[in-house]
Motif scaffolding. Sequence first.
Motif, PDB file in Angstrom:
ATOM      1  N   LEU A 109       0.844  -1.185   0.000  1.00  0.00           N
ATOM      2  CA  LEU A 109       0.000   0.000   0.000  1.00  0.00           C
ATOM      3  C   LEU A 109       0.883   1.241   0.000  1.00  0.00           C
ATOM      4  CD1 LEU A 109      -2.577  -1.022   2.759  1.00  0.00           C
ATOM      5  CD2 LEU A 109      -2.795  -1.304   0.288  1.00  0.00           C
ATOM      6  N   VAL A 110       0.498   2.228  -0.786  1.00  0.00           N
ATOM      7  CA  VAL A 110       1.177   3.517  -0.809  1.00  0.00           C
ATOM      8  C   VAL A 110       0.136   4.560  -0.418  1.00  0.00           C
ATOM      9  CG1 VAL A 110       2.399   5.199  -2.224  1.00  0.00           C
ATOM     10  CG2 VAL A 110       2.764   2.753  -2.619  1.00  0.00           C
ATOM     11  N   MET A 111       0.480   5.353   0.596  1.00  0.00           N
ATOM     12  CA  MET A 111      -0.485   6.344   1.082  1.00  0.00           C
ATOM     13  C   MET A 111       0.260   7.545   1.627  1.00  0.00           C
ATOM     14  SD  MET A 111      -1.698   4.384   4.559  1.00  0.00           S
ATOM     15  CE  MET A 111      -1.664   2.757   3.845  1.00  0.00           C
ATOM     16  N   PRO A 112      -0.453   8.647   1.829  1.00  0.00           N
ATOM     17  CA  PRO A 112       0.186   9.809   2.451  1.00  0.00           C
ATOM     18  C   PRO A 112       0.697   9.440   3.838  1.00  0.00           C
ATOM     19  CG  PRO A 112      -1.974  10.385   1.566  1.00  0.00           C
ATOM     20  CD  PRO A 112      -1.849   8.895   1.487  1.00  0.00           C
ATOM     21  N   GLY A 113       1.684  10.188   4.317  1.00  0.00           N
ATOM     22  CA  GLY A 113       2.207   9.948   5.653  1.00  0.00           C
ATOM     23  C   GLY A 113       1.114  10.084   6.698  1.00  0.00           C
ATOM     24  N   LEU A 114       1.187   9.260   7.712  1.00  0.00           N
ATOM     25  CA  LEU A 114       0.191   9.259   8.765  1.00  0.00           C
ATOM     26  C   LEU A 114       0.539  10.297   9.834  1.00  0.00           C
ATOM     27  CD1 LEU A 114      -0.098   5.382   9.115  1.00  0.00           C
ATOM     28  CD2 LEU A 114      -1.580   6.915   7.794  1.00  0.00           C
ATOM     29  N   ILE A 115      -0.478  10.730  10.558  1.00  0.00           N
ATOM     30  CA  ILE A 115      -0.322  11.699  11.633  1.00  0.00           C
ATOM     31  C   ILE A 115      -0.772  11.035  12.926  1.00  0.00           C
ATOM     32  CG2 ILE A 115      -1.055  13.934  12.554  1.00  0.00           C
ATOM     33  CD1 ILE A 115      -1.643  14.746   9.597  1.00  0.00           C
ATOM     34  N   ASP A 116       0.097  11.032  13.921  1.00  0.00           N
ATOM     35  CA  ASP A 116      -0.254  10.511  15.247  1.00  0.00           C
ATOM     36  C   ASP A 116      -0.481  11.711  16.158  1.00  0.00           C
ATOM     37  OD1 ASP A 116      -0.500   9.296  17.735  1.00  0.00           O
ATOM     38  OD2 ASP A 116       1.016   7.772  17.282  1.00  0.00           O
ATOM     39  N   MET A 117      -1.722  11.914  16.557  1.00  0.00           N
ATOM     40  CA  MET A 117      -2.114  13.096  17.322  1.00  0.00           C
ATOM     41  C   MET A 117      -1.854  12.995  18.817  1.00  0.00           C
ATOM     42  SD  MET A 117      -3.190  15.480  15.366  1.00  0.00           S
ATOM     43  CE  MET A 117      -3.868  16.536  16.623  1.00  0.00           C
ATOM     44  N   HIS A 118      -1.330  11.855  19.289  1.00  0.00           N
ATOM     45  CA  HIS A 118      -1.179  11.698  20.742  1.00  0.00           C
ATOM     46  C   HIS A 118      -0.017  10.752  21.024  1.00  0.00           C
ATOM     47  CE1 HIS A 118      -3.251  11.535  24.846  1.00  0.00           C
ATOM     48  NE2 HIS A 118      -2.191  10.755  24.973  1.00  0.00           N
ATOM     49  N   VAL A 119       1.185  11.323  21.133  1.00  0.00           N
ATOM     50  CA  VAL A 119       2.352  10.503  21.449  1.00  0.00           C
ATOM     51  C   VAL A 119       2.954  10.950  22.776  1.00  0.00           C
ATOM     52  CG1 VAL A 119       2.854  10.042  19.016  1.00  0.00           C
ATOM     53  CG2 VAL A 119       4.048  11.898  20.174  1.00  0.00           C
ATOM     54  N   ASP A 168      16.514  18.353  14.135  1.00  0.00           N
ATOM     55  CA  ASP A 168      17.880  17.849  14.072  1.00  0.00           C
ATOM     56  C   ASP A 168      17.906  16.360  13.743  1.00  0.00           C
ATOM     57  OD1 ASP A 168      18.765  20.397  14.719  1.00  0.00           O
ATOM     58  OD2 ASP A 168      19.187  19.906  16.824  1.00  0.00           O
ATOM     59  N   CYS A 169      16.937  15.622  14.255  1.00  0.00           N
ATOM     60  CA  CYS A 169      16.825  14.188  13.966  1.00  0.00           C
ATOM     61  C   CYS A 169      16.448  13.970  12.503  1.00  0.00           C
ATOM     62  CB  CYS A 169      15.796  13.559  14.901  1.00  0.00           C
ATOM     63  SG  CYS A 169      15.536  11.800  14.673  1.00  0.00           S
ATOM     64  N   GLY A 170      15.546  14.804  11.984  1.00  0.00           N
ATOM     65  CA  GLY A 170      15.219  14.824  10.568  1.00  0.00           C
ATOM     66  C   GLY A 170      14.347  13.698  10.042  1.00  0.00           C
ATOM     67  N   LEU A 171      13.607  13.020  10.905  1.00  0.00           N
ATOM     68  CA  LEU A 171      12.785  11.904  10.433  1.00  0.00           C
ATOM     69  C   LEU A 171      11.303  12.241  10.290  1.00  0.00           C
ATOM     70  CD1 LEU A 171      14.382   8.993  12.479  1.00  0.00           C
ATOM     71  CD2 LEU A 171      14.616   9.452  10.026  1.00  0.00           C
ATOM     72  N   ILE A 172      10.779  13.034  11.214  1.00  0.00           N
ATOM     73  CA  ILE A 172       9.351  13.356  11.202  1.00  0.00           C
ATOM     74  C   ILE A 172       9.168  14.831  11.534  1.00  0.00           C
ATOM     75  CG2 ILE A 172       8.654  11.021  11.920  1.00  0.00           C
ATOM     76  CD1 ILE A 172       8.055  12.282  14.719  1.00  0.00           C
ATOM     77  N   THR A 176       4.529  10.354   9.681  1.00  0.00           N
ATOM     78  CA  THR A 176       5.434  11.433   9.284  1.00  0.00           C
ATOM     79  C   THR A 176       5.256  12.681  10.145  1.00  0.00           C
ATOM     80  OG1 THR A 176       3.867  12.230   7.625  1.00  0.00           O
ATOM     81  CG2 THR A 176       5.544  10.646   6.891  1.00  0.00           C
ATOM     82  N   THR A 177       4.193  12.714  10.944  1.00  0.00           N
ATOM     83  CA  THR A 177       3.925  13.837  11.834  1.00  0.00           C
ATOM     84  C   THR A 177       3.420  13.301  13.161  1.00  0.00           C
ATOM     85  OG1 THR A 177       3.334  15.249   9.961  1.00  0.00           O
ATOM     86  CG2 THR A 177       2.592  15.973  12.129  1.00  0.00           C
ATOM     87  N   ALA A 178       4.014  13.788  14.258  1.00  0.00           N
ATOM     88  CA  ALA A 178       3.583  13.369  15.592  1.00  0.00           C
ATOM     89  C   ALA A 178       3.348  14.598  16.458  1.00  0.00           C
ATOM     90  CB  ALA A 178       4.641  12.468  16.236  1.00  0.00           C
ATOM     91  N   SER A 208      10.783   9.198  17.147  1.00  0.00           N
ATOM     92  CA  SER A 208      10.761   9.544  15.717  1.00  0.00           C
ATOM     93  C   SER A 208      11.093   8.337  14.859  1.00  0.00           C
ATOM     94  CB  SER A 208      11.758  10.670  15.426  1.00  0.00           C
ATOM     95  OG  SER A 208      11.370  11.860  16.073  1.00  0.00           O
ATOM     96  N   ARG A 209      12.067   7.552  15.283  1.00  0.00           N
ATOM     97  CA  ARG A 209      12.427   6.332  14.532  1.00  0.00           C
ATOM     98  C   ARG A 209      11.265   5.358  14.472  1.00  0.00           C
ATOM     99  NH1 ARG A 209      18.255   5.668  17.421  1.00  0.00           N
ATOM    100  NH2 ARG A 209      19.408   7.140  16.118  1.00  0.00           N
ATOM    101  N   ALA A 210      10.616   5.147  15.604  1.00  0.00           N
ATOM    102  CA  ALA A 210       9.477   4.229  15.648  1.00  0.00           C
ATOM    103  C   ALA A 210       8.324   4.752  14.794  1.00  0.00           C
ATOM    104  CB  ALA A 210       9.021   4.021  17.089  1.00  0.00           C
ATOM    105  N   ALA A 211       8.081   6.045  14.885  1.00  0.00           N
ATOM    106  CA  ALA A 211       7.003   6.641  14.096  1.00  0.00           C
ATOM    107  C   ALA A 211       7.268   6.461  12.605  1.00  0.00           C
ATOM    108  CB  ALA A 211       6.862   8.125  14.439  1.00  0.00           C
TER     109      ALA A 211
END
Length: 168
Positions: free
Chosen positions: A48-58, A111-115, A84-86, A75-78
């Motif tokens: 499946l290819v989809m837009p990046g997911l957003i986790d509203m509660h981390v 600085d981490c640059g992942l999300i 792509t957004t937390a 960020s790595r786990a996300a």
Amino acid sequence: MSILIKNATIINANDTQKANILIKNNKITQISSAMSDAERVIDASGKLVMPGLIDMHVHFRDPGQEYKEDIITGSRAAAAGGVTTACCMANTKPVNDNPLIAKYMIQKAKDCGLIDLYPISAITQGSKGERLVDMGKMLEAGCIAFSDDGLPVVSSDVMRAALEYSAY
């Protein structure tokens, strides 16, 4: 560099389709059933290819409780899960109730640059439910919402002030 993702099942908010995706210079330039030449080809059959997911509660717990999780490990786990957004809750130590903490969180994620990371400010100072944070300054620092994350705002006057302030 050009990348062709072929045989993809593409999921968008209002549509699912099987197609190929052509990416040039890090931008999607074509979505079609036709094949294109590319320097790199990825076969996405059965994927499946989809837009990046957003986790509203981390709960990244950074600063102060990094032994549980920090912005880098979170960020790595996300990213590994397609997020792509937390949005980080304010239950850090110290509580995210002042602009310096919010700015620290945002900068560490950059600085981490992942999300993309958006902090959620506490509603009240120290999440104690008694005195309102400076909501304007927290918004200016990059916070996108307010929550005492499961803790009660003990004063109905404080809660009312928070709701009235957030209406603007």
